[in-house]
Write a protein that holds these residues in place. Structure first.
Motif, PDB file in Angstrom:
ATOM      1  N   LEU A  32      10.935  14.817 -14.605  1.00  0.00           N
ATOM      2  CA  LEU A  32      11.212  13.951 -15.740  1.00  0.00           C
ATOM      3  C   LEU A  32      11.969  12.739 -15.224  1.00  0.00           C
ATOM      4  O   LEU A  32      12.963  12.883 -14.514  1.00  0.00           O
ATOM      5  CB  LEU A  32      12.051  14.692 -16.786  1.00  0.00           C
ATOM      6  N   LEU A  33      11.486  11.562 -15.582  1.00  0.00           N
ATOM      7  CA  LEU A  33      12.118  10.335 -15.114  1.00  0.00           C
ATOM      8  C   LEU A  33      12.655   9.540 -16.285  1.00  0.00           C
ATOM      9  O   LEU A  33      12.119   9.587 -17.389  1.00  0.00           O
ATOM     10  CB  LEU A  33      11.121   9.484 -14.321  1.00  0.00           C
ATOM     11  N   SER A  34      13.703   8.799 -16.023  1.00  0.00           N
ATOM     12  CA  SER A  34      14.337   7.988 -17.047  1.00  0.00           C
ATOM     13  C   SER A  34      14.648   6.612 -16.458  1.00  0.00           C
ATOM     14  O   SER A  34      15.046   6.510 -15.296  1.00  0.00           O
ATOM     15  CB  SER A  34      15.635   8.681 -17.486  1.00  0.00           C
ATOM     16  N   ASP A  35      14.451   5.565 -17.236  1.00  0.00           N
ATOM     17  CA  ASP A  35      14.814   4.214 -16.791  1.00  0.00           C
ATOM     18  C   ASP A  35      16.284   3.985 -17.083  1.00  0.00           C
ATOM     19  O   ASP A  35      16.744   4.226 -18.193  1.00  0.00           O
ATOM     20  CB  ASP A  35      13.982   3.160 -17.512  1.00  0.00           C
ATOM     21  N   ARG A  36      17.021   3.518 -16.069  1.00  0.00           N
ATOM     22  CA  ARG A  36      18.454   3.242 -16.217  1.00  0.00           C
ATOM     23  C   ARG A  36      18.740   1.850 -15.669  1.00  0.00           C
ATOM     24  O   ARG A  36      18.161   1.430 -14.680  1.00  0.00           O
ATOM     25  CB  ARG A  36      19.289   4.262 -15.441  1.00  0.00           C
ATOM     26  N   TRP A  37      19.656   1.135 -16.327  1.00  0.00           N
ATOM     27  CA  TRP A  37      20.084  -0.184 -15.884  1.00  0.00           C
ATOM     28  C   TRP A  37      21.426  -0.042 -15.190  1.00  0.00           C
ATOM     29  O   TRP A  37      22.347   0.546 -15.738  1.00  0.00           O
ATOM     30  CB  TRP A  37      20.212  -1.136 -17.066  1.00  0.00           C
ATOM     31  N   PHE A  38      21.535  -0.580 -13.961  1.00  0.00           N
ATOM     32  CA  PHE A  38      22.762  -0.520 -13.193  1.00  0.00           C
ATOM     33  C   PHE A  38      23.296  -1.941 -12.989  1.00  0.00           C
ATOM     34  O   PHE A  38      22.554  -2.851 -12.613  1.00  0.00           O
ATOM     35  CB  PHE A  38      22.514   0.136 -11.828  1.00  0.00           C
ATOM     36  N   VAL A  39      24.586  -2.103 -13.206  1.00  0.00           N
ATOM     37  CA  VAL A  39      25.242  -3.399 -13.045  1.00  0.00           C
ATOM     38  C   VAL A  39      25.425  -3.676 -11.558  1.00  0.00           C
ATOM     39  O   VAL A  39      25.774  -2.777 -10.789  1.00  0.00           O
ATOM     40  CB  VAL A  39      26.610  -3.408 -13.767  1.00  0.00           C
ATOM     41  N   ALA A  40      25.208  -4.927 -11.158  1.00  0.00           N
ATOM     42  CA  ALA A  40      25.362  -5.322  -9.760  1.00  0.00           C
ATOM     43  C   ALA A  40      25.851  -6.764  -9.690  1.00  0.00           C
ATOM     44  O   ALA A  40      25.608  -7.561 -10.586  1.00  0.00           O
ATOM     45  CB  ALA A  40      24.032  -5.195  -9.025  1.00  0.00           C
TER      46      ALA A  40
END
Length: 85
Positions: A32-40
């Protein structure tokens, strides 16, 4: 994507989208995959190479043309909040 990677400048704060595995309580065999946004934060920009960013957890990554990213408006410094999703 929110512009061209060549337009990114040192000190700019962006979010990068990664597809990460999700915990599964069933053993279905399919991940199972999930899209995640990471701050950079952009820490290096050389027009002969991809920009380099430091993720909120301290890791470094190149911003490649195929990566999905977006600018964060209203943030003027390295204020990391971790993953957003």
């Amino acid at each position: 994507m929110s512009g061209d990677v060549a337009d990114l400048v040192v000190g700019e704060i962006i979010e990068i989208k990664y597809r990460v595995p999700q915990r599964s309580y069933e053993d279905s065999g399919e991940p199972l995959l999930s899209d995640r946004w990471f701050v950079a934060e952009i820490i290096h920009q050389d027009y002969d190479a991809p920009p380099v960013a430091r993720l909120a957890d301290g890791q470094f990554t190149d911003i490649r043309p195929y990566m999905t990213w977006r600018r964060i408006s209203g943030i003027n410094g390295p204020r990391f909040t971790g993953a957003r999703g």
